[in-house]
Design an enzyme around this catalytic site. Structure first.
Site, short mmCIF file in Angstrom:
data_model
loop_
_atom_site.label_atom_id
_atom_site.label_comp_id
_atom_site.label_asym_id
_atom_site.label_seq_id
_atom_site.Cartn_x
_atom_site.Cartn_y
_atom_site.Cartn_z
N LYS A 164 25.87 -42.40 37.36
CA LYS A 164 25.68 -41.54 38.53
C LYS A 164 26.14 -40.14 38.17
O LYS A 164 27.26 -39.71 38.49
CB LYS A 164 26.43 -42.08 39.74
CG LYS A 164 25.87 -41.57 41.06
CD LYS A 164 24.45 -42.03 41.28
CE LYS A 164 23.85 -41.47 42.56
NZ LYS A 164 22.44 -41.82 42.73
N SER B 45 17.49 -43.41 44.19
CA SER B 45 18.71 -43.43 44.99
C SER B 45 18.37 -43.63 46.47
O SER B 45 17.90 -44.69 46.86
CB SER B 45 19.53 -42.16 44.76
OG SER B 45 20.90 -42.41 44.99
#
Length: 588
Positions: free
Chosen positions: A194, A387
């Site tokens: 991430k 996402s």
């Protein structure tokens, strides 16, 4: 005397301004009335016509009508082309006896590789009808050539330029700038991959991010080279070597390596088209431009069975939708209406989003799961569905993605910016506070967070990640532990995602609609309708003029620094928990 001169000059200036204003208003209403009064039947397509597709303008999922297009007044510039409308137009032209072929002009392509593939596939389907596509440009970027390679013949200007050297991703890093300004990012994240927050805390890529980006572009590039090799009848390994080494640095080399068919000037290409149309060299070619031809393409259907296509295009934010942003309130309302409508037999979510607010994503996910209990709901992924974009897809019955779609990125991060040192040392502003307990304001930029406050933020981020992964596992029908092996914030191409169970079908938007119709039992009788509805042209025109004026003023003021300003403006959307793609992707 000077007073009267000034007075008369002012009057004359006001009169001229008034006349110009009247002209603009008259032109606007004349164009609007003309647009409204000229129905599809008013567009005359002559026999032996050639559809001219010039694809050097921005592309979006949906297309708004612009009655001022082509007029010499403000707001009359070429509008963005909508991918879904463009595909529909090409499909219609394939069955139109008056259209003999397509003249493709795509020097620069302003879209992603998944969008490029959908256009490319539409051109290949057009050719299957026996009609031809001829591509000609003076210059061609890599993406432009990818689309052009679907043509029967690819021509390039002898003195032009062509790019064919693979792909690269460049990531901007702001850590050193923040250090100089004494701005301290306070970051909380889950997942080694991430990396959306890396530009705030590092001055180069982490090894994990470098790994995922390298594998990502290798996958996309291999897919692109494979398709070009097939169209150009060149062995894959040979074409890959040409790309890797950039063997075609001149148009002559591109021609010798069979990347293009011939080097021609525009007049020579016109003669080639005349030969295809079987007309004399002195005769004019009947070109019909996309903006005109699309008005002859009717979306009308008498079917009572509706496939509702709800378009999610842009960053995900709470509240109402704005241009370039998916508002959770607007999106949820559209889903609710589609779920409750008896005429809607199935729903297709068309997603083109890098993600955004985690809370807003969850609000929309809830409506997706409710709709899935009532009727078929299919996700169709565009360039991005990562996402938060994946979050709203994972509750669908079936997920359809292009091989070059960028998806996954199942992870969460939270970021705040401590500006206290910057405000104190650079500007001379200080803050103080009183509080009733140990914990103060959790969302603040006027002081650093305390250790207990940081623990609360990390706990919240961990909780959102746990919820994200458990819901994704439930939607994909796999154990949470197995899902988390392909999560951790890592991005995948559509092909990679299918191999890992995150995607069901590799295909286009048309495939998603077909699957929805089949699941609803209306495969032979349905119509497609798009939501949410666009703003009226006048509303959007006024908003665009105001926004464009601001942007132009800033560009004039900041010059080459405008891009940095643009990146910094995006930081305000990073406050709080985010389900967002781990980088701002620019593939070149």
């Amino acid at each position: 005397m000077n007073f009267f001169k000034s007075f008369l000059a002012s009057c004359l200036g006001s009169l001229v301004a008034f006349i110009v204003l009247i002209f603009l208003v008259f032109s606007f209403f004349a164009a609007a009335v003309s647009s409204l009064s000229s129905g599809d039947s008013q567009v005359v397509v002559e026999d032996n016509s050639v559809l001219h597709l010039k694809l050097d303008v921005p592309l979006s999922e949906m297309e708004a009508d612009n009655p001022l297009e082509g007029l010499p007044i403000p707001g009359a510039t070429d509008s963005p082309i909508g991918l879904l409308k463009l595909k529909n137009v090409i499909q219609h032209a394939a069955g139109d006896a008056k259209i003999k072929g397509i003249y493709l002009d795509v020097p620069v392509f302003m879209g992603g590789y998944a969008t490029a593939k959908e256009i490319r596939d539409a051109l290949l389907d057009f050719r299957k009808t026996g009609k031809w596509v001829v591509s000609y440009s003076e210059v061609m970027t890599e993406q432009a050539y990818y689309i052009a390679s679907a043509a029967d013949k690819v021509y390039l200007n002898p003195e032009g330029e062509m790019e064919f050297n693979g792909m690269a991703i460049e990531v901007s890093f702001f850590k050193k700038m923040f250090d100089k300004l004494e701005i301290k990012p306070e970051i909380f994240r889950v997942g080694d991959f991430k990396s959306a927050v890396e530009p705030f805390m590092l001055d180069k890529m982490s090894e994990a991010n470098r790994l995922q980006l390298n594998e990502l572009i290798q996958s996309i590039n291999n897919e692109v080279v494979k398709e070009i090799a097939l169209s150009r009848d060149i062995e894959f390994a040979r074409l890959k070597e040409i790309s890797d080494r950039m063997s075609a640095t001149t148009t002559q080399e591109a021609s010798a390596l069979q990347l293009i068919d011939s080097l021609m000037y525009y007049d020579q290409v016109l003669n080639e088209l005349r030969n295809r149309l079987d007309i004399g060299k002195s005769e004019d070619i009947t070109f019909i431009k996309y903006n005109k031809y699309k008005k002859s393409v009717s979306d009308f259907s008498s079917s009572k069975n509706e496939i509702a296509v709800i378009v999610a295009d842009g960053d995900i934010v709470p509240g109402k939708a704005q241009q370039g942003m998916i508002g959770s309130t607007t999106f949820a309302q559209e889903l609710r209406k589609a779920r409750e409508s008896k005429k809607v037999k199935a729903i297709v979510l068309r997603i083109n989003s890098p993600g955004g607010s985690a809370l807003a994503s969850d609000v929309m996910w809830r409506e997706v799961t409710l709709a899935s209990k009532e009727k078929p709901i299919i996700a169709s992924m565009g360039d991005y569905a990562a996402s938060g974009g994946y979050y709203i897809a994972m509750g669908c019955d079936t997920i359809v993605a292009e091989p070059n779609t960028i998806t996954g990125s199942i992870g969460v991060f939270s970021v705040l910016f401590d500006l206290s040192s910057f405000l104190d040392n650079k500007i001379g502003i200080t803050f103080d506070e009183v509080k009733t307990g140990d914990i103060g304001e959790l969302v603040t930029f006027t002081r650093p967070l305390t250790e207990p406050e940081k623990a609360i933020w990390q706990k919240s981020t961990d909780r959102i990640y746990a919820s994200f992964t458990s819901k994704a596992a439930e939607g994909r029908g796999m154990p949470v532990d197995q899902l988390r092996k392909v999560a951790s914030g890592r991005v995948w191409t559509g092909s990679q995602a299918k191999e890992r169970g995150l995607v069901d079908v590799l295909g286009s938007f048309d495939d998603a609609v077909r699957i929805a119709a089949e699941k609803a039992g209306v495969a032979s009788d349905y119509r497609v309708k798009y939501y949410p509805k666009h703003k009226s042209f006048f509303e959007q025109w006024m908003a665009d003029m105001e926004e464009n004026a601001k942007v132009e003023a800033l560009k004039q003021e900041l010059g080459t620094h405008y891009k940095v300003y643009e990146q910094l403006q995006k930081l305000k959307y990073y406050q709080g928990a985010q389900a967002r793609m781990p980088f701002e992707l620019q593939i070149r």
